[in-house]
Design a protein around this motif. Structure first.
Motif, PDB file in Angstrom:
ATOM      1  N   ARG A  11      38.348  34.181  44.760  1.00  0.00           N
ATOM      2  CA  ARG A  11      37.923  35.573  44.666  1.00  0.00           C
ATOM      3  C   ARG A  11      37.008  35.800  43.459  1.00  0.00           C
ATOM      4  O   ARG A  11      36.069  36.586  43.522  1.00  0.00           O
ATOM      5  N   CYS A  30      35.369  43.747  41.528  1.00  0.00           N
ATOM      6  CA  CYS A  30      36.781  43.481  41.252  1.00  0.00           C
ATOM      7  C   CYS A  30      37.674  44.417  42.059  1.00  0.00           C
ATOM      8  O   CYS A  30      38.754  44.004  42.521  1.00  0.00           O
ATOM      9  N   ARG A  31      37.247  45.677  42.243  1.00  0.00           N
ATOM     10  CA  ARG A  31      38.056  46.614  43.015  1.00  0.00           C
ATOM     11  C   ARG A  31      38.090  46.214  44.493  1.00  0.00           C
ATOM     12  O   ARG A  31      39.142  46.255  45.144  1.00  0.00           O
ATOM     13  N   LEU A  33      37.656  43.216  45.850  1.00  0.00           N
ATOM     14  CA  LEU A  33      38.371  41.945  46.059  1.00  0.00           C
ATOM     15  C   LEU A  33      39.764  41.943  45.462  1.00  0.00           C
ATOM     16  O   LEU A  33      40.447  40.904  45.490  1.00  0.00           O
ATOM     17  N   ARG A  34      40.190  43.097  44.882  1.00  0.00           N
ATOM     18  CA  ARG A  34      41.521  43.181  44.266  1.00  0.00           C
ATOM     19  C   ARG A  34      41.708  42.089  43.220  1.00  0.00           C
ATOM     20  O   ARG A  34      42.685  41.331  43.237  1.00  0.00           O
ATOM     21  N   LEU A  35      40.761  42.030  42.336  1.00  0.00           N
ATOM     22  CA  LEU A  35      40.737  41.013  41.286  1.00  0.00           C
ATOM     23  C   LEU A  35      40.762  41.702  39.935  1.00  0.00           C
ATOM     24  O   LEU A  35      39.997  42.656  39.689  1.00  0.00           O
ATOM     25  N   ALA A  36      41.644  41.247  39.062  1.00  0.00           N
ATOM     26  CA  ALA A  36      41.694  41.800  37.713  1.00  0.00           C
ATOM     27  C   ALA A  36      40.395  41.482  36.969  1.00  0.00           C
ATOM     28  O   ALA A  36      39.866  40.375  37.082  1.00  0.00           O
TER      29      ALA A  36
END
Length: 310
Positions: A11, A30-31, A33-36
């Motif tokens: 990701r 990031c939002r 792909l739900r990635l910090a």
């Protein structure tokens, strides 16, 4: 995306590609792909000198043994003193793009076995022998004889010739018996060299029982078939054999490497020689078994005279 991004590393790579191509902002990538964002900005530390040395040794072993997977490479590294696990080596090989192409799986045989259920339980219990064919670059025929111990997986004979007759087969069997002792059983197919009269007489005189597999059933001789698969994959398919002399050198080197170095998965990733020395510390009696009858010596004389006439 052609493939679903599941792992954080994947990701992150997709997010970095989106930002690099200016498709969206870092925050939006990031939002989506739900990635910090901390994961997006993460930078791995530089490898230590010891890790770099391990990676270099891994590459060297992978180049030397291109058909070895991460389990055998890990076994070789542990043998050299490296404290590594197989998953660690698997991850490093993936990072380097190293992968052994999978061999085509054979169709699994269905139905009850018709072979004799004789399983080797000690050294010199069951031997197996068979031929494997190949050719030189110039098209010359090559025929190789293999003799294996089914318990220790040791390859006692691996000899190449243009053609092999019953007398040649018996000669190499006698040499193997003189060096390693006589087996109790000998498994083979129904080839003319293995069912020849001089071979049958010699085996009977020395009380070696035969196990013949059913015609057209190579799976009943699985040990030698498995060895031939490894031999062809790791040696014959990698070498250009121009002459018979060169073939004997290459084949002899592979036999030495197989017995002394190559980790065997069924032996706890030990080499056959190490496994034999550990599990069978007492040396096998060298030589032939004494004839069971008084006319056994006469039978040997008749066989030798028949071989000399051939």
């Amino acid at each position: 995306m052609r493939k679903k991004a599941v792992s954080p590393a994947h990701r992150r790579a997709v997010a970095q590609e989106l930002v690099k191509n200016r498709d969206c902002s870092q925050r939006a990538a990031c939002r989506i792909l739900r990635l910090a964002r901390s994961t997006f900005r993460y930078r791995g530390r530089a490898p230590t000198p010891k890790e770099a040395q391990l990676r270099k040794r891994l590459l060297d072993l992978s180049m030397e043994h291109p058909r070895y997977g991460y389990r055998r490479i890990a076994a070789l590294l542990r043998r050299e003193g490296w404290r590594v696990g197989k998953r660690h080596i698997q991850r490093l090989r993936r990072d380097e793009g190293l992968r052994v192409p999978p061999t085509k799986r054979k169709v699994i045989r269905r139905g009850a076995s018709t072979g004799l259920p004789t399983t080797a339980i000690h050294r010199n219990h069951v031997w197996t022998w068979d031929f494997i064919a190949d050719a030189t670059v110039r098209g010359g025929a090559l025929k190789m004889l293999t003799i294996l111990d089914e318990y220790t997986r040791e390859c006692h004979v691996l000899w190449a010739e243009r053609a092999l007759k019953a007398a040649d087969v018996l000669h190499w069997l006698q040499k193997a018996v003189e060096q390693h002792g006589a087996p109790e059983f000998l498994r083979s197919d129904n080839g003319s060299e293995f069912i020849a009269k001089i071979v049958q007489q010699w085996l009977k005189a020395n009380r070696i029982k035969t196990i013949y597999i059913e015609p057209g059933s190579p799976w009943q001789n699985g040990f030698v078939e498995s060895f031939h698969g490894r031999f062809r994959d790791e040696c014959l398919n990698r070498e250009q054999l121009w002459t018979l002399t060169e073939t004997r050198v290459v084949v002899g080197d592979y036999r030495q490497q197989y017995n002394q170095v190559r980790p065997h998965s069924r032996l706890g990733y030990e080499s056959p020689a190490v496994f034999a020395a550990r599990s069978c510390p007492s040396p096998a009696p060298v030589g032939l078994r004494p004839p069971s009858a008084g006319d056994g010596q006469e039978t040997n004389k008749n066989i030798n005279s028949t071989m000399s006439q051939d």
